[in-house]
Design a protein around this motif. Structure first.
Motif, PDB file in Angstrom:
ATOM      1  N   HIS A  69       0.336  38.230  27.345  1.00 47.19           N
ATOM      2  CA  HIS A  69       1.615  38.927  27.501  1.00 47.19           C
ATOM      3  C   HIS A  69       1.519  39.973  28.609  1.00 47.19           C
ATOM      4  CE1 HIS A  69       5.228  41.232  26.460  1.00 47.19           C
ATOM      5  NE2 HIS A  69       4.462  42.303  26.557  1.00 47.19           N
ATOM      6  N   HIS A  70       0.478  40.787  28.565  1.00 42.74           N
ATOM      7  CA  HIS A  70       0.340  41.879  29.538  1.00 42.74           C
ATOM      8  C   HIS A  70       0.225  41.342  30.963  1.00 42.74           C
ATOM      9  CE1 HIS A  70      -2.017  44.792  31.969  1.00 42.74           C
ATOM     10  NE2 HIS A  70      -1.225  45.667  31.376  1.00 42.74           N
ATOM     11  N   GLU A  71      -0.597  40.311  31.145  1.00 39.86           N
ATOM     12  CA  GLU A  71      -0.819  39.801  32.490  1.00 39.86           C
ATOM     13  C   GLU A  71       0.400  39.063  33.041  1.00 39.86           C
ATOM     14  OE1 GLU A  71      -3.507  40.382  34.589  1.00 39.86           O
ATOM     15  OE2 GLU A  71      -3.735  41.878  33.009  1.00 39.86           O
ATOM     16  N   LEU A  72       1.104  38.315  32.183  1.00 43.18           N
ATOM     17  CA  LEU A  72       2.326  37.656  32.645  1.00 43.18           C
ATOM     18  C   LEU A  72       3.368  38.679  33.065  1.00 43.18           C
ATOM     19  CD1 LEU A  72       2.696  34.705  30.100  1.00 43.18           C
ATOM     20  CD2 LEU A  72       2.204  34.514  32.547  1.00 43.18           C
ATOM     21  N   MET A  73       3.506  39.754  32.292  1.00 41.97           N
ATOM     22  CA  MET A  73       4.479  40.783  32.648  1.00 41.97           C
ATOM     23  C   MET A  73       4.029  41.569  33.879  1.00 41.97           C
ATOM     24  SD  MET A  73       6.955  40.142  30.787  1.00 41.97           S
ATOM     25  CE  MET A  73       7.927  41.476  31.506  1.00 41.97           C
ATOM     26  N   ARG A  74       2.717  41.712  34.057  1.00 43.53           N
ATOM     27  CA  ARG A  74       2.229  42.390  35.266  1.00 43.53           C
ATOM     28  C   ARG A  74       2.547  41.548  36.493  1.00 43.53           C
ATOM     29  NH1 ARG A  74      -2.868  43.480  38.157  1.00 43.53           N
ATOM     30  NH2 ARG A  74      -3.909  41.801  37.032  1.00 43.53           N
ATOM     31  N   ILE A  75       2.426  40.236  36.353  1.00 38.46           N
ATOM     32  CA  ILE A  75       2.798  39.337  37.451  1.00 38.46           C
ATOM     33  C   ILE A  75       4.278  39.478  37.768  1.00 38.46           C
ATOM     34  CG2 ILE A  75       3.164  36.898  38.022  1.00 38.46           C
ATOM     35  CD1 ILE A  75       0.470  36.361  36.583  1.00 38.46           C
ATOM     36  N   TRP A  76       5.128  39.440  36.729  1.00 38.03           N
ATOM     37  CA  TRP A  76       6.559  39.558  36.971  1.00 38.03           C
ATOM     38  C   TRP A  76       6.910  40.911  37.572  1.00 38.03           C
ATOM     39  CZ3 TRP A  76      10.868  38.076  38.528  1.00 38.03           C
ATOM     40  CH2 TRP A  76      12.028  38.838  38.341  1.00 38.03           C
ATOM     41  N   ASN A  77       6.340  41.979  37.050  1.00 35.11           N
ATOM     42  CA  ASN A  77       6.667  43.311  37.578  1.00 35.11           C
ATOM     43  C   ASN A  77       6.221  43.458  39.027  1.00 35.11           C
ATOM     44  OD1 ASN A  77       7.946  44.375  35.273  1.00 35.11           O
ATOM     45  ND2 ASN A  77       5.985  44.825  34.310  1.00 35.11           N
ATOM     46  N   THR A  78       5.143  42.784  39.401  1.00 36.69           N
ATOM     47  CA  THR A  78       4.725  42.781  40.803  1.00 36.69           C
ATOM     48  C   THR A  78       5.743  42.033  41.658  1.00 36.69           C
ATOM     49  OG1 THR A  78       2.387  42.861  40.160  1.00 36.69           O
ATOM     50  CG2 THR A  78       2.874  42.158  42.405  1.00 36.69           C
ATOM     51  N   MET A  79       6.239  40.904  41.131  1.00 37.69           N
ATOM     52  CA  MET A  79       7.281  40.157  41.840  1.00 37.69           C
ATOM     53  C   MET A  79       8.541  40.991  41.997  1.00 37.69           C
ATOM     54  SD  MET A  79       7.069  36.343  40.121  1.00 37.69           S
ATOM     55  CE  MET A  79       5.798  35.165  40.570  1.00 37.69           C
ATOM     56  N   LEU A  80       8.952  41.638  40.907  1.00 41.78           N
ATOM     57  CA  LEU A  80      10.172  42.445  40.937  1.00 41.78           C
ATOM     58  C   LEU A  80      10.038  43.600  41.911  1.00 41.78           C
ATOM     59  CD1 LEU A  80      12.977  43.109  39.783  1.00 41.78           C
ATOM     60  CD2 LEU A  80      11.830  44.353  37.924  1.00 41.78           C
ATOM     61  N   GLU A  81       8.904  44.278  41.868  1.00 42.26           N
ATOM     62  CA  GLU A  81       8.678  45.392  42.793  1.00 42.26           C
ATOM     63  C   GLU A  81       8.663  44.903  44.241  1.00 42.26           C
ATOM     64  OE1 GLU A  81       5.753  49.236  43.173  1.00 42.26           O
ATOM     65  OE2 GLU A  81       4.853  47.341  42.570  1.00 42.26           O
ATOM     66  N   CYS A  82       8.095  43.719  44.464  1.00 41.73           N
ATOM     67  CA  CYS A  82       8.054  43.149  45.808  1.00 41.73           C
ATOM     68  C   CYS A  82       9.465  42.885  46.325  1.00 41.73           C
ATOM     69  CB  CYS A  82       7.233  41.863  45.788  1.00 41.73           C
ATOM     70  SG  CYS A  82       6.998  41.114  47.402  1.00 41.73           S
ATOM     71  N   MET A  83      10.318  42.295  45.486  1.00 37.92           N
ATOM     72  CA  MET A  83      11.704  42.077  45.885  1.00 37.92           C
ATOM     73  C   MET A  83      12.408  43.401  46.152  1.00 37.92           C
ATOM     74  SD  MET A  83      13.065  38.889  43.522  1.00 37.92           S
ATOM     75  CE  MET A  83      12.249  39.345  41.987  1.00 37.92           C
ATOM     76  N   TYR A  84      12.156  44.366  45.309  1.00 40.99           N
ATOM     77  CA  TYR A  84      12.770  45.697  45.444  1.00 40.99           C
ATOM     78  C   TYR A  84      12.364  46.348  46.770  1.00 40.99           C
ATOM     79  CZ  TYR A  84      14.131  50.459  44.024  1.00 40.99           C
ATOM     80  OH  TYR A  84      14.700  51.706  43.941  1.00 40.99           O
ATOM     81  N   ILE A  85      11.059  46.322  47.054  1.00 42.84           N
ATOM     82  CA  ILE A  85      10.568  46.916  48.307  1.00 42.84           C
ATOM     83  C   ILE A  85      11.173  46.197  49.506  1.00 42.84           C
ATOM     84  CG2 ILE A  85       8.514  47.200  49.762  1.00 42.84           C
ATOM     85  CD1 ILE A  85       6.926  47.651  47.137  1.00 42.84           C
ATOM     86  N   GLY A  86      11.184  44.870  49.450  1.00 44.63           N
ATOM     87  CA  GLY A  86      11.719  44.102  50.568  1.00 44.63           C
ATOM     88  C   GLY A  86      13.181  44.351  50.825  1.00 44.63           C
TER      89      GLY A  86
END
Length: 475
Positions: free
Chosen positions: A210-227
């Motif tokens: 659970h933690h690692e899947l959500m860490r992956i998603w939060n990294t994706m979300l932050e990447c979209m946000y930064i971009g």
């Protein structure tokens, strides 16, 4: 025993711009350091040389391969290194002509001489690199690695490679191809994501999954946000202007938010028409790959060059299709996507240097299409059909980056891959899977045959296609 690949092997957090040319060589440098520590005293090393071969040499400058090996030899971790520190570390190495090997000992390092670009290809794989350490007793130690796509790194073990014995484990549901996966879902009366979850539980605790899947998603979300909130010109010399910023400004309007999750909620309130949907999905994909091109942090999915497709399609589901969706759906999506990607890796390739861009954008589109189809209520057969449709319409796609950079046409291709994934999922949902004429495994076989038939100049060498038709002067 089958070859077993975890979701977390297919979805890795790292630094752009390329999984095969940046993340892979970086990881190879880390493995070289481990070999040195196990067998030698780092204090006895007087020099380290890196030889890059084939595609790593031909497009290495544009893909930051030279920077990646320096960072890896410095003992930095691509998953956790602060992005803001990268430039300073590289400049220090270049200015001082020395490297802090393994973050332990300073040795001379002249990057113009100690990183050698060899245009010839090693026979085992198009992405080869050899590290050589020289010792104060005039002996040396050399080790060769191959970056086979998606950040995966292997040594040359021909007998094992032929027998597909690269990675072994004991999954309760070992999967080599799509047919086996489908049979498990039928015999166990489970969805694809449920089968994948059972396999993952054999490797790590549920809380960690659970933690690692959500860490992956939060990294994706932050990447979209930064971009979406970064403007300017991308590095590399092509003078490519970031487009996600302006597109996002036009779409988001005067919304107020302070973090990525609030941003997601604000997007849910925006106007939803066909054109807006196209623009939002494109914006998400552009944002990720502009961050990737600027050596930012992304999730390899299954490669860095195709990192924008999966987050863009998952974001589409969250902000357009299902406003009540949350962690359950996010984890479900990522598990299905990861499994489909692993089947492509086993049956063909996820390396553009081996298969062209069909191996990157094509695979990522298939992964996203399958994952979206399951979230939209598709049967397991329809999920596999969605992946098949997405790949079928990427067959033969070449990899011909202009200037060796992961920018033109790579960034735009992520938008196309994302849109195709959504279309493929919808087509599969409206089709009785019993009437499917082309099974996913046949498309994977065809993709691999196409890859082998493809001229090498269209396999991430920048020696054909757009890379020749468009030169730096045009840009």
């Amino acid at each position: 025993m089958e070859e077993c690949i975890s979701v977390f092997d297919m979805l890795k957090i790292g630094v752009g711009p390329s999984s095969s040319h940046t993340l892979g060589p970086w990881r190879a440098a880390e493995r070289f350091l481990i070999e040195l520590r196990n067998e030698y005293n780092l204090n006895a090393i007087t020099r380290v040389k890196v030889d890059l071969y084939g595609s790593l040499s031909l497009t290495g400058k544009g893909h930051a391969t030279d920077l990646a090996v320096m960072l890896g030899l410095s003992g930095q971790d691509p998953e956790y290194i602060p992005i803001k520190d990268i430039d300073g570390i590289i400049k220090s190495i270049e200015a001082k002509n020395e490297i802090n090997l393994g973050n332990e000992i300073n040795i001379p390092f002249y990057f113009l001489q100690d990183i050698v670009f060899n245009k010839n290809f090693l026979p085992f794989h198009a992405n080869g690199l050899t590290f050589t350490a020289y010792f104060n007793d005039e002996t040396e130690y050399a080790s060769t690695f191959y970056s086979i796509g998606g950040g995966f790194v292997v040594k040359e073990e021909r007998d094992n490679a032929k027998k597909k014995q690269a990675i072994k484990c004991a999954f309760p549901f070992p999967i080599q191809n799509a047919e086996e996966l489908l049979n498990y879902t039928i015999s166990e009366n489970k969805t694809i994501s449920e089968i994948v979850y059972e396999n993952e539980k054999s490797m790590r605790p549920e809380a960690e999954i659970h933690h690692e899947l959500m860490r992956i998603w939060n990294t994706m979300l932050e990447c979209m946000y930064i971009g979406c909130h970064s403007e300017g010109i991308l590095p590399g010399g092509l003078n490519v202007r970031r487009r996600a910023f302006d597109m996002h400004q036009n779409l988001i309007g005067l919304a107020n938010y302070t973090n990525p999750q609030e941003w997601l909620e604000e997007i849910r309130k925006t106007e939803v028409k066909f054109r807006q949907i196209l623009k939002w999905v494109s914006c998400f994909a552009l944002a990720v790959n502009e961050v990737n091109a600027a050596l930012g942090r992304v999730v390899t999915a299954p490669t860095n060059g195709s990192a924008g497709v999966i987050p863009a399609v998952l974001m589409y589901y969250l902000v357009i299709e299902n406003h009540q969706a949350g962690e359950k759906e996010i984890k479900q999506f990522l598990m299905v996507a990861g499994e489909i990607g692993s089947i492509f890796k086993k049956g063909a390739t996820i390396s553009a240097a081996m298969g062209g861009c069909q191996a990157e954008i094509g695979v990522s589109s298939a992964m996203a299409a399958a994952a979206l189809c399951e979230l939209m209520g598709g049967s397991s057969a329809q999920v596999l059909m969605a992946a098949e449709i997405a790949m079928e319409h990427h067959l033969g796609l070449t990899c011909d980056p202009v200037g060796g950079l992961v920018q033109i046409p790579c960034i735009e291709r992520n938008t196309m891959g994302a849109i195709k994934a959504i279309n493929a999922a919808e087509l599969a949902l409206e089709t009785d899977a019993k009437n499917a004429k082309v099974p996913l495994d046949k498309v994977i076989d065809t993709m691999w045959q196409t890859a082998k038939d493809m001229n090498s100049k269209y396999k991430e060498t920048s020696e054909g296609g757009l890379a020749i038709a468009v030169n730096m002067a045009d840009c």
